[in-house]
Design an enzyme around this catalytic site. Structure first.
Site, short mmCIF file in Angstrom:
data_model
loop_
_atom_site.label_atom_id
_atom_site.label_comp_id
_atom_site.label_asym_id
_atom_site.label_seq_id
_atom_site.Cartn_x
_atom_site.Cartn_y
_atom_site.Cartn_z
N ASP A 18 -5.86 7.66 9.66
CA ASP A 18 -5.83 7.37 8.70
C ASP A 18 -4.27 7.37 8.38
O ASP A 18 -3.82 9.13 7.96
CB ASP A 18 -6.45 7.78 8.29
N ASP A 20 -2.43 7.56 4.19
CA ASP A 20 -2.76 8.42 3.10
C ASP A 20 -4.04 8.97 2.47
O ASP A 20 -5.16 8.50 3.17
CB ASP A 20 -2.94 6.80 2.12
P1 B16 Z 1 -1.37 -0.85 -0.64
P2 B16 Z 1 -5.31 3.91 4.57
C1 B16 Z 1 -5.67 2.99 1.72
O1 B16 Z 1 -4.57 3.22 3.02
C2 B16 Z 1 -6.04 3.14 0.76
O2 B16 Z 1 -6.71 4.73 1.07
C3 B16 Z 1 -6.91 2.85 -0.36
O3 B16 Z 1 -6.43 3.46 -1.31
C4 B16 Z 1 -4.85 1.54 -0.65
O4 B16 Z 1 -5.46 0.83 -1.65
C5 B16 Z 1 -4.61 1.13 0.38
O5 B16 Z 1 -4.54 1.98 1.74
C6 B16 Z 1 -4.20 -0.19 0.27
O6 B16 Z 1 -2.92 0.54 -0.08
O7 B16 Z 1 -2.24 -0.91 -1.90
O8 B16 Z 1 -0.27 0.00 -0.13
O9 B16 Z 1 -1.57 -1.79 0.16
O10 B16 Z 1 -6.30 5.70 3.77
O11 B16 Z 1 -5.63 3.51 4.71
O12 B16 Z 1 -3.97 5.10 4.56
MG MG Z 2 -7.51 7.43 3.99
#
Ligand code: B16
Ligand code: MG
Length: 221
Positions: A18, A20
């Protein structure tokens, strides 16, 4: 925890990480952007609610943020709010640099690679390629599966199954690393083993619940 068990018992060949909350801490930027959007709308929002947004897609996150909103919003208004949040978030991302990649994460990734594992990103974020570029990891991974190539967000396994396909490794031979409970559920739903850090580790959502990213080196020889 028994060191080496993953490679010997499960024939582990690839690690799908992952982004984020695992590779970098853009989770704080997500929180600040959602908080600003919610404050503007007069909706209560705190870090506990924010934890429920980990790994969840942008529009699904918005629905969670709006649970405390009493008014009515059209689909177009919701999309405008999501866009507003994303613009704020992207402003924070522009300030990121390779200094935002910790030595612990970089050296652990390098060690995993030297041990022969294929490495992929499995992120719900549509901003994943830009973030990787900003922190100096553009071109580092063997595959990137992210919010741009999926139709269903975590806890659906799609993002990880697609990463495994890109790597040409069976799902059962992939280990997912996650900070989100929804992400750990997605890994398990895809038939993968799961190691958790952060929030998901505190919730004991993984097969391994780590106290640091570096501890991954004790799970996979
Ligand atoms: P975006 P991950 C996720 O990343 C985040 O944890 C989540 O908080 C976010 O809403 C989602 O990506 C979408 O992100 O708005 O930048 O497309 O943890 O899966 O790496
Ligand atoms: Mg994450």
């Amino acid at each position: 925890m028994t060191p080496f068990v993953e490679r010997i018992m499960f024939n582990m060949k690839a690690i799908i990480l992952d982004l984020d909350g695992v590779i970098c801490h853009t989770d704080e930027y997500h929180y600040l952007a959602w908080k600003a959007m919610a404050d503007g709308l007069g909706v209560y929002f705190d870090r506990e609610i924010n934890n429920r947004l980990r790994g969840v897609s942008r529009m699904a996150s918005l629905e969670i943020v709006l649970e405390n909103y009493t008014g009515q919003l059209s689909q177009a208004e919701k999309e405008a709010l999501a866009e507003q949040k994303n613009e704020l978030y992207k402003e924070s991302l522009k300030q990121m640099s390779p200094a935002d990649l910790s030595e612990e994460v970089k050296s652990t990734l390098d060690t995993l690679r030297s041990r022969g594992y294929k490495l992929a990103i499995g992120s719900s974020s549509k901003n994943a390629p830009f973030i990787l570029q900003q922190i100096g990891l553009g071109g580092y991974f063997d595959a990137i599966s992210d919010g741009n190539n999926i139709t269903r967000s975590k806890p659906d396994p799609e993002v990880f199954v697609k990463a495994a396909e890109m790597l040409c490794v069976p799902c059962a031979e992939c280990l997912v690393v996650e900070d989100a409970v929804a992400g750990a559920q997605a890994g398990h739903a895809g038939g993968m083993r799961v190691a958790c850090v952060g929030d998901a580790a505190a919730e004991k959502a993984g097969d391994y619940n780590l106290t640091s990213f570096r501890e991954l080196l004790e799970v996979v020889l």
